[in-house]
Scaffold this motif. Structure first.
Motif, PDB file in Angstrom:
ATOM      1  N   ALA A   1       0.818  -1.212   0.000  1.00 34.99           N
ATOM      2  CA  ALA A   1       0.000   0.000   0.000  1.00 34.99           C
ATOM      3  C   ALA A   1       0.854   1.264   0.000  1.00 34.99           C
ATOM      4  O   ALA A   1       0.436   2.297  -0.524  1.00 34.99           O
ATOM      5  N   ALA A   2       2.059   1.174   0.545  1.00 34.19           N
ATOM      6  CA  ALA A   2       2.961   2.331   0.549  1.00 34.19           C
ATOM      7  C   ALA A   2       3.457   2.653  -0.851  1.00 34.19           C
ATOM      8  O   ALA A   2       3.859   3.775  -1.134  1.00 34.19           O
ATOM      9  N   GLY A   3       3.437   1.675  -1.734  1.00 33.36           N
ATOM     10  CA  GLY A   3       3.836   1.907  -3.120  1.00 33.36           C
ATOM     11  C   GLY A   3       5.277   1.545  -3.393  1.00 33.36           C
ATOM     12  O   GLY A   3       6.077   1.330  -2.484  1.00 33.36           O
ATOM     13  N   SER A   4       5.582   1.503  -4.666  1.00 31.36           N
ATOM     14  CA  SER A   4       6.916   1.144  -5.120  1.00 31.36           C
ATOM     15  C   SER A   4       7.933   2.209  -4.722  1.00 31.36           C
ATOM     16  O   SER A   4       7.647   3.403  -4.825  1.00 31.36           O
ATOM     17  N   PRO A   5       9.121   1.780  -4.316  1.00 29.66           N
ATOM     18  CA  PRO A   5      10.171   2.766  -4.036  1.00 29.66           C
ATOM     19  C   PRO A   5      10.719   3.397  -5.316  1.00 29.66           C
ATOM     20  O   PRO A   5      11.382   4.431  -5.261  1.00 29.66           O
ATOM     21  N   ASP A   6      10.420   2.807  -6.457  1.00 30.08           N
ATOM     22  CA  ASP A   6      10.851   3.336  -7.748  1.00 30.08           C
ATOM     23  C   ASP A   6       9.746   4.243  -8.279  1.00 30.08           C
ATOM     24  O   ASP A   6       8.657   3.773  -8.598  1.00 30.08           O
ATOM     25  N   PRO A   7       9.997   5.543  -8.401  1.00 36.53           N
ATOM     26  CA  PRO A   7       8.938   6.447  -8.858  1.00 36.53           C
ATOM     27  C   PRO A   7       8.464   6.177 -10.296  1.00 36.53           C
ATOM     28  O   PRO A   7       7.401   6.649 -10.691  1.00 36.53           O
ATOM     29  N   ALA A   8       9.214   5.390 -11.047  1.00 31.45           N
ATOM     30  CA  ALA A   8       8.820   5.066 -12.424  1.00 31.45           C
ATOM     31  C   ALA A   8       7.898   3.854 -12.481  1.00 31.45           C
ATOM     32  O   ALA A   8       7.447   3.466 -13.557  1.00 31.45           O
ATOM     33  N   VAL A   9       7.619   3.236 -11.330  1.00 29.92           N
ATOM     34  CA  VAL A   9       6.812   2.018 -11.276  1.00 29.92           C
ATOM     35  C   VAL A   9       5.674   2.216 -10.278  1.00 29.92           C
ATOM     36  O   VAL A   9       5.874   2.770  -9.197  1.00 29.92           O
TER      37      VAL A   9
END
Length: 166
Positions: free
Chosen positions: A55-63
């Motif tokens: 839920a926090a999301g990918s650490p890669d802003p492109a993904v």
């Protein structure tokens, strides 16, 4: 891209939240679910921690990590999950699904996968891929019903299935 609710004829796909963990731990408790994908059933606490990370999301802003729980509307219970790892800049998404054993064979996975792919198409995704163990015939049937076709490519012993969207 962020997951938003998706409604199908029989299902509600709801953005995954950590508080889904207790119910999903029961849904995903059958060890047979892991025969092809590896691993073993998680405890509610383990699943909550995993869901917090997702839920926090990918650490890669492109993904973008997009994860949903699948609720069978008539029964009012969660029955599984669908997910997409989306690379918007590439117009590509990798998808996966898992349904609890009691709800398999009802067409829920195919319905959820088709609706997920429809949402991805609306968001500009042009290529959808899934990785399926060659012996996992049920998952291959879901992929086929969702429009994906097997390729000659293999990754970690799994066959890459692909759908190019118009």
């Amino acid at each position: 891209m962020r997951p938003e609710p998706i409604v199908t004829a029989r299902l509600d796909l709801l953005p995954l939240r950590p508080d889904h963990a207790a119910e999903m731990a029961v849904v995903l408790a059958d060890p047979e679910l892991y025969a092809f994908i590896g691993g073993s059933p998680a405890t509610p606490d383990e699943l909550r921690r995993r869901y917090e990370r997702l839920a926090a999301g990918s650490p890669d802003p492109a993904v973008s990590w997009c994860n949903w729980v699948v609720r069978a509307r008539e029964e009012g219970v969660l029955v599984g999950t669908v997910q997409a790892t989306v690379t918007p800049g590439a117009g590509r998404a990798e998808v996966a699904w898992v349904l609890g054993t009691p709800w398999q064979g009802r067409g829920y996975a195919a319905e959820a996968a088709r609706s997920l792919i429809g949402r991805l198409r609306e968001r500009g995704v042009r290529t959808v891929v899934a990785h399926i163990h060659p012996g996992h015939h049920a998952s291959a049937a879901v992929a086929g019903a969702a429009g994906l076709a097997p390729t000659d490519e293999q990754q970690d012993g799994e066959t890459r299935w692909r759908l190019d969207l118009p």
